[in-house]
Design a protein around this motif. Structure first.
Motif, PDB file in Angstrom:
ATOM      1  N   UNK A  46       0.720  -1.224  -0.192  1.00  0.00           N
ATOM      2  CA  UNK A  46       0.525  -0.159  -0.780  1.00  0.00           C
ATOM      3  C   UNK A  46       0.711   1.425   0.079  1.00  0.00           C
ATOM      4  N   UNK A  47       1.422   1.506   0.914  1.00  0.00           N
ATOM      5  CA  UNK A  47       2.791   2.620   1.218  1.00  0.00           C
ATOM      6  C   UNK A  47       3.328   2.634  -0.521  1.00  0.00           C
ATOM      7  N   UNK A  48       4.147   1.543  -1.213  1.00  0.00           N
ATOM      8  CA  UNK A  48       4.685   1.868  -2.596  1.00  0.00           C
ATOM      9  C   UNK A  48       3.743   1.814  -3.871  1.00  0.00           C
ATOM     10  N   UNK A  49       2.631   2.143  -3.747  1.00  0.00           N
ATOM     11  CA  UNK A  49       1.213   2.558  -4.232  1.00  0.00           C
ATOM     12  C   UNK A  49       1.242   3.598  -4.469  1.00  0.00           C
ATOM     13  N   UNK A  50       1.281   4.218  -2.984  1.00  0.00           N
ATOM     14  CA  UNK A  50       0.718   5.685  -2.979  1.00  0.00           C
ATOM     15  C   UNK A  50       1.857   6.381  -3.175  1.00  0.00           C
ATOM     16  N   UNK A  51       3.135   5.813  -2.852  1.00  0.00           N
ATOM     17  CA  UNK A  51       4.178   6.716  -2.958  1.00  0.00           C
ATOM     18  C   UNK A  51       4.334   6.978  -4.387  1.00  0.00           C
ATOM     19  N   UNK A  52       4.595   5.772  -5.314  1.00  0.00           N
ATOM     20  CA  UNK A  52       4.782   5.371  -7.170  1.00  0.00           C
ATOM     21  C   UNK A  52       3.292   6.804  -7.282  1.00  0.00           C
ATOM     22  N   UNK A  53       2.602   6.709  -6.532  1.00  0.00           N
ATOM     23  CA  UNK A  53       1.387   7.740  -7.069  1.00  0.00           C
ATOM     24  C   UNK A  53       1.726   9.556  -6.944  1.00  0.00           C
ATOM     25  N   UNK A  54       2.172   9.336  -6.256  1.00  0.00           N
ATOM     26  CA  UNK A  54       2.460  10.559  -5.557  1.00  0.00           C
ATOM     27  C   UNK A  54       3.855  11.048  -6.650  1.00  0.00           C
TER      28      UNK A  54
END
Length: 174
Positions: A46-54
């Motif tokens: 989830x953290x990876x996904x959120x950071x990639x979206x940012x």
């Protein structure tokens, strides 16, 4: 054309963003996303996904290139990398971006002209082609930039003319 290369991993995901205009390359940004080892895998993803979206939202690449999973003797590592790859692909597709995937052999071929090049040769070419003062660290970041360069090379017949052997670099930007 702005390209984001991604070298996926659950502990460290490297990314590199370059602008390609004709035979000119300019580094936009490069770094890595780290997730804490103590977090449960779903939370790390989830953290990876959120950071990639940012990162995607901040730099707005037109293309995303992701390294394909290579055979790994450690099944647990291969599964974790596969999950991180899935998250990277999902982030790109959910951002309505074109996505390309390249094997390590294709990346080496695209950056050095030789599919069996040593990791050090690839890193040297990344530094040279992008006129960087040093090889980006950790290795995941240099690998991500190599994936972006591979995509730029592959797109050569589709609107850009980048060739690692005929390269000119642009200045650093935003």
């Amino acid at each position: 054309m702005r390209v984001m290369g991604i070298d996926p991993g659950t502990a460290i995901t490297g990314y590199g963003i370059i602008d390609v205009e004709g035979n000119r390359l300019a580094v936009v940004a490069y770094d890595c996303i780290r997730t804490p080892a103590g977090l449960a895998m779903p939370r790390r993803l989830q953290l990876l996904y959120q950071e990639l979206l940012a990162v995607l939202d901040r730099y707005r690449p037109r293309h995303v290139a992701v390294e394909e999973l290579f055979f790994n003797k450690n099944t647990r590592t291969a599964l974790a990398v596969g999950q991180a790859r899935g998250v990277a692909l999902l982030a790109a597709v959910n951002s309505s971006l074109e996505v390309a995937e390249y094997t390590p052999l294709e990346v080496k071929q695209g950056v050095t002209g030789y599919g069996r090049a040593a990791k050090e040769q690839v890193q040297y070419m990344v530094r040279a082609l992008l006129a960087l003062p040093e090889i980006p660290r950790p290795d995941d970041v240099a690998d991500a930039l190599a994936v972006a360069l591979c995509h730029a090379h592959r797109q050569g017949g589709r609107g850009t003319a980048f060739n690692p052997r005929e390269h000119h670099h642009g200045g650093r930007s935003g």
